[in-house]
Structures are given as C-alpha cells and as structure tokens.
Design a protein around this motif. Structure first.
Motif, short mmCIF file in Angstrom:
data_model
loop_
_atom_site.label_atom_id
_atom_site.label_comp_id
_atom_site.label_asym_id
_atom_site.label_seq_id
_atom_site.Cartn_x
_atom_site.Cartn_y
_atom_site.Cartn_z
N PHE A 72 -3.83 -11.99 -4.19
CA PHE A 72 -2.63 -11.08 -4.47
C PHE A 72 -2.58 -10.14 -3.37
CE2 PHE A 72 -1.18 -7.52 -6.56
CZ PHE A 72 -0.22 -8.06 -7.70
N ALA A 73 -3.44 -9.42 -3.07
CA ALA A 73 -3.17 -8.91 -1.76
C ALA A 73 -2.01 -9.52 -1.13
CB ALA A 73 -4.27 -7.96 -1.71
N ILE A 74 -2.23 -10.61 -0.91
CA ILE A 74 -1.39 -11.27 0.61
C ILE A 74 0.22 -11.23 0.01
CG2 ILE A 74 -1.16 -13.30 1.55
CD1 ILE A 74 -4.14 -13.37 2.23
N LEU A 75 -0.13 -11.69 -1.47
CA LEU A 75 1.29 -12.03 -1.95
C LEU A 75 1.75 -10.88 -1.82
CD1 LEU A 75 3.10 -14.10 -3.63
CD2 LEU A 75 1.87 -13.70 -5.55
N GLN A 76 0.83 -9.87 -2.57
CA GLN A 76 1.97 -8.23 -2.73
C GLN A 76 2.79 -7.96 -1.32
OE1 GLN A 76 2.30 -6.44 -5.14
NE2 GLN A 76 2.32 -4.57 -5.13
N ALA A 77 2.03 -7.88 0.60
CA ALA A 77 1.77 -7.48 1.53
C ALA A 77 3.10 -8.40 1.21
CB ALA A 77 0.81 -7.79 2.46
N LYS B 71 5.44 -5.86 3.92
CA LYS B 71 4.73 -5.63 5.09
C LYS B 71 3.52 -6.48 5.32
CE LYS B 71 4.80 -0.90 3.42
NZ LYS B 71 5.19 -0.07 4.37
N ARG B 72 2.89 -6.00 6.00
CA ARG B 72 1.14 -6.84 7.28
C ARG B 72 -0.31 -6.60 6.10
NH1 ARG B 72 1.87 -6.60 13.09
NH2 ARG B 72 1.67 -8.20 12.98
N ILE B 73 -0.66 -8.09 5.86
CA ILE B 73 -2.04 -7.31 6.04
C ILE B 73 -2.62 -7.82 6.93
CG2 ILE B 73 -1.65 -10.02 4.45
CD1 ILE B 73 -4.29 -8.64 2.67
N ALA B 74 -4.25 -6.90 6.74
CA ALA B 74 -5.17 -7.97 7.92
C ALA B 74 -6.29 -8.31 7.01
CB ALA B 74 -5.52 -6.53 9.07
N VAL C 210 0.41 -11.74 7.76
CA VAL C 210 -0.88 -12.29 7.30
C VAL C 210 -1.73 -12.21 8.44
CG1 VAL C 210 -2.09 -13.32 6.08
CG2 VAL C 210 -0.20 -13.27 4.86
N LEU C 211 -2.37 -11.34 8.93
CA LEU C 211 -3.75 -11.70 10.01
C LEU C 211 -4.81 -12.06 9.11
CD1 LEU C 211 -1.44 -9.19 12.54
CD2 LEU C 211 -1.71 -12.04 12.68
N VAL C 212 -5.39 -12.63 9.95
CA VAL C 212 -6.91 -13.35 10.22
C VAL C 212 -7.65 -12.70 11.34
CG1 VAL C 212 -9.05 -15.03 9.12
CG2 VAL C 212 -6.20 -14.63 8.02
N MET C 213 -8.39 -12.29 11.07
CA MET C 213 -9.69 -11.78 11.78
C MET C 213 -10.78 -11.70 12.16
SD MET C 213 -7.52 -7.28 12.87
CE MET C 213 -5.54 -8.32 11.99
N THR C 214 -11.76 -11.01 13.06
CA THR C 214 -12.91 -10.05 13.28
C THR C 214 -12.74 -9.14 12.60
OG1 THR C 214 -13.13 -9.94 15.01
CG2 THR C 214 -13.85 -12.63 14.48
N GLY D 192 -3.37 1.52 18.53
CA GLY D 192 -2.69 2.11 17.96
C GLY D 192 -2.31 1.41 16.48
N GLY D 193 -3.05 0.67 16.34
CA GLY D 193 -3.45 0.05 14.90
C GLY D 193 -2.12 -1.27 14.35
N LEU D 194 -1.68 -1.61 13.86
CA LEU D 194 -0.93 -2.61 13.31
C LEU D 194 0.89 -2.14 12.96
CD1 LEU D 194 -2.95 -5.43 12.13
CD2 LEU D 194 -2.55 -5.15 14.05
N ARG D 195 2.03 -2.44 13.12
CA ARG D 195 3.30 -2.11 12.70
C ARG D 195 3.02 -2.06 11.46
NH1 ARG D 195 6.12 -2.19 18.07
NH2 ARG D 195 6.31 0.37 18.38
N ASP D 196 3.93 -1.70 10.50
CA ASP D 196 3.94 -1.84 9.31
C ASP D 196 2.76 -2.68 8.17
OD1 ASP D 196 6.31 -1.80 9.92
OD2 ASP D 196 7.12 -3.54 10.80
N LEU D 197 1.38 -2.34 8.90
CA LEU D 197 0.16 -2.42 7.92
C LEU D 197 0.02 -1.66 6.99
CD1 LEU D 197 -2.35 -4.16 7.89
CD2 LEU D 197 -3.79 -2.22 8.96
N GLY D 198 0.09 -2.67 5.63
CA GLY D 198 -0.26 -1.81 4.67
C GLY D 198 -1.06 -2.21 3.48
N TYR D 199 -2.00 -3.54 3.87
CA TYR D 199 -3.21 -4.09 3.50
C TYR D 199 -3.97 -4.01 4.14
CZ TYR D 199 -0.07 -3.94 -1.10
OH TYR D 199 0.89 -4.12 -1.56
N VAL D 200 -5.57 -3.94 4.03
CA VAL D 200 -6.21 -4.10 4.65
C VAL D 200 -7.98 -5.19 4.12
CG1 VAL D 200 -8.47 -3.64 6.32
CG2 VAL D 200 -6.19 -3.38 6.55
N VAL D 201 -8.01 -5.87 4.35
CA VAL D 201 -9.01 -7.13 3.57
C VAL D 201 -10.92 -7.28 4.30
CG1 VAL D 201 -10.09 -8.77 1.97
CG2 VAL D 201 -7.42 -8.09 2.15
N LEU D 202 -11.56 -5.90 4.04
CA LEU D 202 -12.69 -6.15 4.36
C LEU D 202 -14.11 -7.51 4.07
CD1 LEU D 202 -13.06 -2.93 5.15
CD2 LEU D 202 -11.87 -4.41 6.71
N ASP D 203 -13.99 -9.06 3.60
CA ASP D 203 -15.04 -9.74 3.34
C ASP D 203 -16.37 -9.43 4.24
OD1 ASP D 203 -15.55 -11.85 2.22
OD2 ASP D 203 -13.45 -13.64 3.09
#
Length: 144
Positions: free
Chosen positions: A48-53, A58-61, A101-105, A116-127
């Motif tokens: 849902f957070a991905i869809l919202q982004a 916005k971008r989501i990590a 939608v960026l998947v990363m470690t 410097g972070g990520l431009r337009d980052l609106g959400y972060v999911v920590l799995d």
C-alpha cells in the motif's frame, strides 16, 4: 474511490484489522511500525505504501538486510508495479536507480542518506527489523 478502497478491492480476501489500521495511518501521513509473525501479511502494508508513493508522485525506498531478499522483493515488485517504476540497488546490482520504487539493502540506504539522500523520497520501508538486536546490523538501523 479512495486509494485505500482501490487497493483493498484488489484482494479477494478480507484484510486483517492490523493491515487496515496500518494502511489508514499511512494514508493519513503517519509513520507506522508493523510487527506480526512471518506470513501474517506485513508486506501487504508495504505494498500500500508503494501504491501511495506512486499515486502521489513520491519515491519509496524498500530496504532489506540481505541481498537475496532484495532480489526477491525486486522481482515481486517488478511484477506488481512494472519494470519502469521499480529499481534495485545492492552492493552487486544496480538496475533503474532512478525508479520511483527502489529496493535496496539497508546499508545502501544509510550510505545514500550520508551522501545527500534520495530526491522526492516520501516513504521508507524497513523490512526485517528483528535485526535491531544484532550488533552489526542494529547500528545501520539506528543510523537510518
């Protein structure tokens, strides 16, 4: 129809109360922590957070502690949301780094914040937050 209702209509099953509560909080601009057993449906909240982004531009990590899990989530999200929007960044792999939608470690996200972070980052999911108690991995979570 709201983003929440459109999202909920994608599933033939009834969402659990914890999923509905978390999704409504995200839709309301709040941060959430979801703690539930493996297989209980935590990833649905992240989706849902991905869809919202995507809906809000916005971008989501989406971070995972392990490259193998990042690869799995990248494949899952590419199927669900399309290759044009999904990217992956690990120590070994870099595909579509400008994706929304960026998947990363977790280490990659930490390093991106330091540079410097990520431009337009609106959400972060920590799995996989159970790593908080791990001496090496816990530090990365705390720094993020």
């Amino acid at each position: 129809m709201s983003v929440f209702e459109r999202f909920r209509s994608r599933y033939a099953f009834t969402l659990d109360d914890f999923q509905v509560e978390a999704i409504r909080a995200i839709a309301g601009g709040q941060s959430v922590i979801v703690s539930a057993p493996t297989g209980a449906g935590k990833t649905l909240v992240a989706e849902f957070a991905i869809l919202q982004a995507l809906e809000t531009g916005k971008r989501i990590a989406y971070t995972t502690p392990l490259k193998a899990l990042s690869n799995q989530k990248y494949a899952d999200f590419t199927r669900a949301f399309g290759a044009e929007d999904v990217g992956i960044l690990t120590g070994d792999v870099k595909v579509n780094p400008r994706g929304r939608v960026l998947v990363m470690t977790t280490e990659i996200l930490r390093n991106m914040f330091y540079t410097g972070g990520l431009r337009d980052l609106g959400y972060v999911v920590l799995d996989e937050c159970h790593y908080m108690g791990d001496e090496g991995r816990g530090t990365v979570w705390e720094e993020i």
